[in-house]
Design a protein around this motif. Structure first.
Motif, PDB file in Angstrom:
ATOM      1  N   GLU A   1      31.962  42.392  44.593  1.00 47.54           N
ATOM      2  CA  GLU A   1      33.425  42.097  44.446  1.00 47.54           C
ATOM      3  C   GLU A   1      33.981  41.028  44.462  1.00 47.54           C
ATOM      4  OE1 GLU A   1      35.632  45.014  45.409  1.00 47.54           O
ATOM      5  OE2 GLU A   1      34.083  46.386  44.705  1.00 47.54           O
ATOM      6  N   LEU A   2      35.169  40.563  43.823  1.00 45.73           N
ATOM      7  CA  LEU A   2      35.733  39.202  43.502  1.00 45.73           C
ATOM      8  C   LEU A   2      37.153  39.271  44.152  1.00 45.73           C
ATOM      9  CD1 LEU A   2      34.546  38.382  39.834  1.00 45.73           C
ATOM     10  CD2 LEU A   2      33.446  37.663  42.028  1.00 45.73           C
ATOM     11  N   GLU A   3      37.442  38.335  44.790  1.00 42.98           N
ATOM     12  CA  GLU A   3      38.779  38.073  45.151  1.00 42.98           C
ATOM     13  C   GLU A   3      39.281  36.698  44.879  1.00 42.98           C
ATOM     14  OE1 GLU A   3      40.605  39.369  49.034  1.00 42.98           O
ATOM     15  OE2 GLU A   3      39.381  41.347  48.743  1.00 42.98           O
ATOM     16  N   ILE A   4      40.126  36.361  43.854  1.00 52.65           N
ATOM     17  CA  ILE A   4      40.404  35.033  43.329  1.00 52.65           C
ATOM     18  C   ILE A   4      41.827  34.910  43.651  1.00 52.65           C
ATOM     19  CG2 ILE A   4      40.522  33.600  41.347  1.00 52.65           C
ATOM     20  CD1 ILE A   4      38.132  35.392  40.328  1.00 52.65           C
ATOM     21  N   THR A   5      42.422  33.740  43.953  1.00 54.00           N
ATOM     22  CA  THR A   5      43.659  33.390  44.280  1.00 54.00           C
ATOM     23  C   THR A   5      43.967  31.986  43.401  1.00 54.00           C
ATOM     24  OG1 THR A   5      43.679  34.264  46.534  1.00 54.00           O
ATOM     25  CG2 THR A   5      45.448  32.755  46.093  1.00 54.00           C
TER      26      THR A   5
END
Length: 136
Positions: free
Chosen positions: A99-103
């Motif tokens: 899972e990736l979460e990029i801001t």
């Protein structure tokens, strides 16, 4: 929130929904014919056909799992042009299943054409393009 900021937020959120749904016909309505998209640092495409192909490749890169949302937003208007600086949040699954979460702090340039605001520059990397180690 002023009227222009509200209008541009609604346009961008609509484009985000089209990206998430992989509805590229709807997404292309967001762009001017001569628009440019920063696909990744060092790769910029211009024109709706190229932008469409890039979004299809981006969806494949993220295993068709990308969900795009927006956070904070600032709009700087100038005549029939508006610069939007916006927090962009990307949620996806990479090719290993992680899972990736990029801001990102994205920058967009909009131009008003016949009473409609269209994106002419889409840079989800914002000023991070100046950094050598930008996350893709």
């Amino acid at each position: 929130m002023d009227a222009l900021t509200q209008t541009l937020r609604q346009i961008i959120e609509s484009a985000d929904r089209a990206i998430t749904a992989q509805n590229y016909d709807a997404l292309m309505e967001f762009y001017a014919e001569d628009a440019s998209l920063v696909v990744k640092p060092g790769l910029i495409v211009t024109g709706k056909a190229s932008i469409r192909r890039a979004f299809i490749a981006i969806a494949e890169h993220f295993n068709h799992s990308i969900v795009v949302t927006q956070g904070k937003m600032q709009v700087i208007p100038g005549g029939d042009i508006a610069l939007v600086v916006m927090e962009t949040l990307l949620h996806a699954t990479d090719n290993t299943g992680a899972e990736l979460e990029i801001t990102r702090r994205a920058t967009y340039v909009f131009r008003q054409v016949a009473e409609k605001w269209l994106c002419v520059v889409d840079n989800s990397y914002g000023t991070a393009l100046l950094d050598a180690d930008v996350e893709v």
